[in-house]
Design a protein around this motif. Structure first.
Motif, PDB file in Angstrom:
ATOM      1  N   GLY A  67     -28.928  -8.262  -6.747  1.00 14.58           N
ATOM      2  CA  GLY A  67     -27.586  -8.167  -7.302  1.00 14.58           C
ATOM      3  C   GLY A  67     -27.558  -7.158  -8.428  1.00 14.58           C
ATOM      4  N   LYS A  68     -26.367  -6.691  -8.778  1.00 19.96           N
ATOM      5  CA  LYS A  68     -26.239  -5.686  -9.843  1.00 19.96           C
ATOM      6  C   LYS A  68     -26.853  -6.149 -11.159  1.00 19.96           C
ATOM      7  N   SER A  69     -26.659  -7.418 -11.479  1.00 23.02           N
ATOM      8  CA  SER A  69     -27.170  -7.950 -12.739  1.00 23.02           C
ATOM      9  C   SER A  69     -28.507  -8.662 -12.573  1.00 23.02           C
ATOM     10  N   LYS A  70     -29.101  -8.538 -11.390  1.00 26.30           N
ATOM     11  CA  LYS A  70     -30.362  -9.224 -11.078  1.00 26.30           C
ATOM     12  C   LYS A  70     -30.239 -10.716 -11.387  1.00 26.30           C
ATOM     13  N   ASP A  71     -29.171 -11.310 -10.865  1.00 22.89           N
ATOM     14  CA  ASP A  71     -28.914 -12.720 -11.115  1.00 22.89           C
ATOM     15  C   ASP A  71     -28.643 -13.519  -9.839  1.00 22.89           C
ATOM     16  N   LYS A  72     -28.914 -12.903  -8.665  1.00 21.52           N
ATOM     17  CA  LYS A  72     -28.644 -13.569  -7.393  1.00 21.52           C
ATOM     18  C   LYS A  72     -29.917 -13.678  -6.578  1.00 21.52           C
ATOM     19  N   TRP A  73     -30.239 -14.889  -6.162  1.00 21.44           N
ATOM     20  CA  TRP A  73     -31.352 -15.097  -5.239  1.00 21.44           C
ATOM     21  C   TRP A  73     -30.791 -15.047  -3.837  1.00 21.44           C
ATOM     22  N   GLN A  74     -31.282 -14.110  -3.036  1.00 21.34           N
ATOM     23  CA  GLN A  74     -30.745 -13.906  -1.691  1.00 21.34           C
ATOM     24  C   GLN A  74     -31.874 -13.971  -0.670  1.00 21.34           C
TER      25      GLN A  74
END
Length: 120
Positions: A12-19
Motif C-alpha cells: 500500500g502507499k503508506s505501507k499499512d496494508k497486508w495483502q
C-alpha cells in the motif's frame, strides 16, 4: 521454480496494508504479482516482528537496491516461514551474498534484526 506460495505482504502507499500475494522463488529471484527482486538484489532474510503484524509467522527480505528497501511477508505456519527463509538463504548464498538465515528463534524474541546484527 524453487518455491511458490500465497503469503501476506505488507504494501500500500503508506505501507499499512497486508495483502495476499502469490510469491515465487526461482534462480532469478523473488517475485510477486506486483513486483519482485532479482537474486543479486537480495541482501538478507531474517525473522521479523512488529506491532501491526497480522497473525502468522513473519519474515523480512532486505534488498541491496532502492536504498536497502525491506519487504515484509507473513506465512501461515512456522514451518512455512522457515522453509521460505531457508530457500531464500540458499538462493542468496548461491549468488555470493552472505547467508546465515535465522530460523530457530521465535518471532517474539527478535525485532527486525538483519543477518549481520544491525537493527533496522
Amino acid at each position: 521454480m524453487v518455491k511458490k506460495d500465497v503469503l501476506k505482504k505488507l504494501g500500500g502507499k503508506s505501507k499499512d496494508k497486508w495483502q495476499d500475494r502469490e510469491v515465487s522463488l526461482s534462480a532469478r529471484g523473488l517475485t510477486w504479482d506486483k513486483g519482485g527482486l532479482q537474486a543479486a538484489e537480495i541482501g538478507s532474510v531474517a525473522v521479523w516482528s512488529g506491532l501491526d503484524m497480522p497473525e502468522g509467522f513473519a519474515f523480512e527480505v532486505a534488498s541491496r537496491v532502492k536504498g536497502g528497501k525491506v519487504y515484509k511477508f507473513v506465512a501461515n505456519t512456522e514451518q512455512q516461514r522457515n522453509s521460505w527463509m531457508d530457500a531464500i538463504g540458499n538462493l542468496i548464498g548461491d549468488s555470493g551474498a552472505a547467508a546465515n538465515v535465522v530460523s530457530e528463534q521465535s518471532v517474539e524474541a527478535l525485532q527486525s534484526i538483519t543477518l549481520d546484527g544491525r537493527v533496522l
